[in-house]
Scaffold this active site. Sequence first.
Site, PDB file in Angstrom:
ATOM      1  CG  LEU A  70      -1.775   1.209   1.510  1.00 60.09           C
ATOM      2  CD1 LEU A  70      -2.933   1.241   0.516  1.00 60.09           C
ATOM      3  CD2 LEU A  70      -2.292   1.187   2.943  1.00 60.09           C
ATOM      4  CB  CYS A  71       2.275   3.698  -1.744  1.00 60.36           C
ATOM      5  SG  CYS A  71       1.757   3.726  -3.470  1.00 60.36           S
ATOM      6  CG  HIS A  72      -0.747   9.392  -1.790  1.00 61.57           C
ATOM      7  ND1 HIS A  72      -0.367  10.600  -2.291  1.00 61.57           N
ATOM      8  CD2 HIS A  72      -2.013   9.567  -1.343  1.00 61.57           C
ATOM      9  CE1 HIS A  72      -1.362  11.475  -2.148  1.00 61.57           C
ATOM     10  NE2 HIS A  72      -2.370  10.859  -1.579  1.00 61.57           N
TER      11      HIS A  72
END
Length: 113
Positions: A70-72
Amino acid sequence: MLAQITPADLTQWLASVPAPATPVVLDVREPWEWQTASVQADGFTLVTLPMNDIPARLAELDPHSPIACLCHHGARSQRVALFLLQNGFDNVVNIAGGIDAWSQQRDPGVPRY
């Protein structure tokens, strides 16, 4: 080939993980981003490691645990997921759209930035 799931698909992905494995959501954003917006672990273990720290801290991750990165918005997490696959991890997916999509699809209480 790297599998992509959306935050809306996460529940189904979690349910597909065979017992006794504990799925991991690996948040690869920077610490200031975690402070701005973070997910709550629900049916998974949340691990926070900035993307640039992953190579040096790879031993902290279990290559046999199912991992959803998961990231932005999904670009950094996709790079990390591909790196993990190239380094012997066998069950890795990318959360497409990142925490921004998480806020829209799964938990509107997570701030968008």
